[in-house]
Motif scaffolding. Structure first.
Motif, short mmCIF file in Angstrom:
data_model
loop_
_atom_site.label_atom_id
_atom_site.label_comp_id
_atom_site.label_asym_id
_atom_site.label_seq_id
_atom_site.Cartn_x
_atom_site.Cartn_y
_atom_site.Cartn_z
N ALA A 52 -16.41 4.36 15.20
CA ALA A 52 -17.32 5.39 14.68
C ALA A 52 -17.01 6.73 15.35
CB ALA A 52 -18.77 4.99 14.92
N PRO A 53 -16.48 7.70 14.63
CA PRO A 53 -16.07 7.57 13.24
C PRO A 53 -14.72 6.85 13.15
CG PRO A 53 -15.60 9.79 14.03
CD PRO A 53 -16.26 9.07 15.16
N LEU A 54 -14.60 6.02 12.12
CA LEU A 54 -13.33 5.30 11.91
C LEU A 54 -12.44 6.17 11.02
CD1 LEU A 54 -11.60 2.68 12.05
CD2 LEU A 54 -12.79 1.93 9.99
N ARG A 55 -11.30 6.56 11.53
CA ARG A 55 -10.41 7.41 10.73
C ARG A 55 -9.09 6.68 10.54
NH1 ARG A 55 -12.97 12.15 13.28
NH2 ARG A 55 -14.58 12.64 11.75
N LEU A 56 -8.89 6.17 9.31
CA LEU A 56 -7.64 5.48 9.00
C LEU A 56 -6.61 6.52 8.58
CD1 LEU A 56 -8.80 2.42 6.82
CD2 LEU A 56 -8.41 2.52 9.27
N HIS A 57 -5.37 6.40 9.10
CA HIS A 57 -4.29 7.24 8.60
C HIS A 57 -3.85 6.68 7.25
CE1 HIS A 57 -3.22 8.25 13.05
NE2 HIS A 57 -4.32 8.84 12.64
N PRO A 58 -3.20 7.52 6.42
CA PRO A 58 -2.77 7.02 5.11
C PRO A 58 -1.92 5.75 5.27
CG PRO A 58 -2.42 9.39 5.26
CD PRO A 58 -2.85 8.94 6.62
N GLY A 59 -2.24 4.76 4.45
CA GLY A 59 -1.45 3.53 4.45
C GLY A 59 -1.83 2.53 5.51
N GLU A 60 -2.90 2.82 6.28
CA GLU A 60 -3.30 1.88 7.34
C GLU A 60 -4.33 0.88 6.83
OE1 GLU A 60 -2.82 3.84 11.75
OE2 GLU A 60 -4.64 4.31 10.64
N ILE A 61 -4.31 -0.30 7.43
CA ILE A 61 -5.36 -1.28 7.15
C ILE A 61 -5.98 -1.74 8.48
CG2 ILE A 61 -4.22 -2.10 5.05
CD1 ILE A 61 -3.53 -4.68 6.63
N ILE A 62 -7.19 -2.25 8.39
CA ILE A 62 -7.84 -2.80 9.59
C ILE A 62 -7.42 -4.25 9.74
CG2 ILE A 62 -10.02 -3.22 10.78
CD1 ILE A 62 -11.33 -1.25 8.81
N LEU A 63 -6.92 -4.59 10.92
CA LEU A 63 -6.57 -5.99 11.18
C LEU A 63 -7.76 -6.74 11.75
CD1 LEU A 63 -3.08 -5.65 12.94
CD2 LEU A 63 -3.55 -6.14 10.52
N LEU A 108 0.83 -1.20 0.00
CA LEU A 108 0.00 0.00 0.00
C LEU A 108 0.87 1.26 0.00
CD1 LEU A 108 -3.03 0.54 0.05
CD2 LEU A 108 -2.98 0.45 2.54
N ALA A 109 1.98 1.18 0.72
CA ALA A 109 2.87 2.35 0.80
C ALA A 109 3.58 2.59 -0.53
CB ALA A 109 3.89 2.13 1.91
N ASN A 110 3.78 1.52 -1.31
CA ASN A 110 4.63 1.65 -2.50
C ASN A 110 3.89 1.74 -3.82
OD1 ASN A 110 7.06 1.65 -1.08
ND2 ASN A 110 6.90 -0.58 -0.78
N LEU A 111 2.58 1.53 -3.82
CA LEU A 111 1.85 1.51 -5.09
C LEU A 111 0.88 2.69 -5.18
CD1 LEU A 111 0.94 -2.29 -5.11
CD2 LEU A 111 2.58 -1.17 -6.62
N GLY A 127 -19.06 1.61 -5.37
CA GLY A 127 -17.86 2.04 -4.64
C GLY A 127 -17.18 3.25 -5.25
N GLY A 128 -17.75 3.87 -6.28
CA GLY A 128 -17.09 5.02 -6.92
C GLY A 128 -15.96 4.53 -7.83
N GLY A 129 -14.90 5.26 -7.92
CA GLY A 129 -13.80 4.90 -8.82
C GLY A 129 -13.10 3.63 -8.39
N ARG A 130 -12.75 2.82 -9.38
CA ARG A 130 -12.08 1.56 -9.06
C ARG A 130 -10.58 1.80 -8.83
NH1 ARG A 130 -12.97 -3.59 -12.85
NH2 ARG A 130 -15.12 -3.03 -12.36
N PRO A 131 -9.99 1.19 -7.79
CA PRO A 131 -8.56 1.37 -7.58
C PRO A 131 -7.75 0.80 -8.75
CG PRO A 131 -9.59 0.19 -5.74
CD PRO A 131 -10.63 0.31 -6.81
N SER A 132 -6.61 1.42 -9.05
CA SER A 132 -5.81 0.93 -10.17
C SER A 132 -5.08 -0.36 -9.80
CB SER A 132 -4.81 1.99 -10.61
OG SER A 132 -3.97 2.30 -9.52
N HIS A 133 -4.75 -0.53 -8.53
CA HIS A 133 -4.09 -1.75 -8.05
C HIS A 133 -4.93 -2.34 -6.92
CE1 HIS A 133 -0.79 0.50 -9.86
NE2 HIS A 133 -0.11 -0.64 -9.95
N LEU A 134 -5.19 -3.63 -7.01
CA LEU A 134 -5.94 -4.29 -5.93
C LEU A 134 -4.98 -5.07 -5.04
CD1 LEU A 134 -9.03 -5.80 -7.84
CD2 LEU A 134 -8.81 -3.55 -6.77
N ILE A 135 -5.05 -4.80 -3.75
CA ILE A 135 -4.28 -5.60 -2.78
C ILE A 135 -5.30 -6.43 -2.03
CG2 ILE A 135 -2.69 -5.49 -0.83
CD1 ILE A 135 -1.92 -2.64 -1.84
#
Ligand SMILES: Cc1cc2nc3c(=O)[nH]c(=O)nc-3n(C[C@H](O)[C@H](O)[C@H](O)COP(=O)(O)OP(=O)(O)OC[C@H]3O[C@@H](n4cnc5c(N)ncnc54)[C@H](O)[C@@H]3O)c2cc1C
Ligand code: FES
Ligand code: FES
Lengths: 152, 269
Positions: free
Chosen positions: B145-156, B21-24, B41-49
């Motif tokens: 709620a509200p869930l605020r992800l920082h850039p590059g974060e994922i939910i485990l 996620l950090a590199n793409l 979902g709006g615009g489709r991501p260019s890369h799927l992880i």
């Protein structure tokens, strides 16, 4: 990206973008038009297909999650009892939903009763804009009964 | 699988997913992809992880918290024995909304929380749930709620406190279409004479109605429903006016509380 799978009994290899949906891979890459795309958001079931026997909505299923899997579209069941029963019961008008309906009926496990109520509940994810459902549901019930009775 | 050279990736660990996620550029993680691939979902991501092999689908205990992996699907939630207690019925009720659609086997808990209006948010709030996140700076806990992800974060995962074995819970929601976000979702938990309440859809973000919570007093069910309708701060949008939402939360509250109250209390009121 190179994509490959066994589709309707045939090994298919084609180039597909890595972020494609399964419906896009099948229609665009594999030129399999038995998969229809209507809503494109997982609601109508026109794009239903089976991946390793499990029903998915191809428009929201990642193509590469199905890489190397056995995929069945309505083309696998075109001459079967379900398709025939739908036609006989007047369950087909424009026919756009029909491939998805046929796949959906073929995916039903034995705990789904072959009754009107059972079919209406199990096929809630497959929409038809034409028939008003009466003929379609009757055809699906008859088709499921005939499938379970082993009719080819 | 072909070599991971183009734009679909299936990392084997969460750490690998965060690194990708950090590199793409233009990449996004996917859980079930039911929103990310569809028009919804709006615009489709260019890369799927794709997180499906990252080992995030486990349900188990972490201390006194029940931990539910982010890629747990709605169907797996419904089938897991740890979630069959009456106290967790609110979660089951909302996961059950996805059945019998095939999407039930695909839609994940993580994706549901990311929408901000997912069906599971209100029920999870009943159990003091928090999200466990992983990002370039490591692991952290965050409110759902509200869930605020920082850039590059994922939910485990999501961790919750299921409450006492005597607890009973439930959830009611009202929606205009089978797929769109609910106009009103009300979740409640009754544990002895203690009551917990949470709403979503009607307010943004979802929240617990802590001002009203506490001991179940001698008010009637109808009076409780009126109090709930009084304390919410309904939003007004194209799907429903604030007045409509307020009226509907009262209706749902009456139904839900009748269903959850122990018989002796129900008879008193
Ligand atoms: C037919 C149908 C019925 C539906 N019914 C409902 C319903 O009743 N209630 C409801 O709430 N929703 C419903 N939805 C919407 C949606 O399917 C669900 O909210 C689902 O849980 C989303 O999860 P997903 O895994 O598919 O998300 P994805 O599409 O995979 O992802 C959605 C977003 O979340 C992000 N994301 C996913 N997982 C993670 C993670 N672990 N960490 C960080 N980011 C992540 C993605 O990057 C993306 O931005 C429905 C959708 C369809 C098509
Ligand atoms: S086209 Fe896929 S569900 Fe409608
Ligand atoms: S026959 Fe036309 S959509 Fe069903």
């Amino acid at each position: 990206m190179r994509w490959s799978a066994e589709v309707d009994g045939r090994l298919v290899e084609c180039d597909v973008p890595g972020n494609a949906s399964l419906a896009e891979a099948l229609r665009g890459g594999a030129e399999n038009t038995a998969v229809k795309v209507a809503c494109g958001e997982g609601i109508c079931g026109a794009c239903s297909c089976l991946v390793a026997g499990e029903r998915v909505h191809g428009c929201i299923y990642p193509a590469f999650r199905a890489y190397g899997q056995v995929i069945q579209t309505a083309a696998s069941f075109a001459d079967g009892p379900v398709a025939r029963a739908l036609v006989e019961a007047g369950g087909v008008q424009c026919g756009f939903c029909t491939p998805g309906m046929v796949v959906a009926v073929h995916s039903l496990s034995t705990d789904v009763p072959a009754t009107e109520a059972g079919i209406r509940h199990a096929l809630a994810g497959n929409l038809c804009r034409c028939t008003g459902y009466a003929g379609l549901v009757a055809g699906a019930v008859a088709g499921l009964q005939r499938l379970r009775a082993g009719e080819p | 699988m072909p070599s991971q050279a183009a734009n679909y990736y299936r990392p084997q660990t969460p750490e690998m997913a965060v690194e990708l996620l950090a590199n793409l550029q233009g990449a996004a993680v996917i859980g079930g992809a039911t929103l990310a691939l569809g028009k919804l979902g709006g615009g489709r991501p260019s890369h799927l992880i794709d997180l499906c092999d990252a080992g995030l689908d486990r349900i188990g205990w972490r201390g006194h918290h029940l931990s539910i992996g982010a890629t747990t699907t709605m169907r797996d939630l419904r089938r897991h024995p740890e979630l069959s207690a009456p106290g967790l019925a609110a979660i089951m009720a909302m996961a059950g909304h996805f059945e019998p659609l095939p999407v039930a086997a695909q839609a994940t808990l993580g994706g549901n929380l990311c929408t901000g209006v997912g069906s599971l948010v209100a029920p999870l709030l009943l159990y003091e749930a928090h999200a466990v996140l992983l990002g370039p700076d490591g692991e952290r806990h965050a409110p759902i709620a509200p869930l605020r992800l920082h850039p590059g974060e994922i939910i485990l995962s999501v961790e919750l406190e299921p409450g006492s074995p005597m607890a009973r819970s439930g959830c009611q929601s009202l929606r205009r279409t089978p797929v769109g976000p609910a106009l009103v979702t009300l979740a409640a938990l009754v544990d002895g004479d203690q009551l917990r309440l949470a709403v979503s859809g009607i307010e943004a973000p979802a929240r617990r109605l802590r001002d009203l919570e506490g001991r179940w007093d001698r008010r009637s069910v109808a009076q409780w429903a009126e109090s709930i309708a009084h304390v919410v701060r309904p939003i007004d949008d194209a799907r429903g006016s604030a007045d409509y939402r307020r009226a509907m939360v009262g209706v749902l509250a009456e139904r839900l509380l009748k269903e959850l109250l122990p018989t002796e209390l129900r008879e008193v009121h």
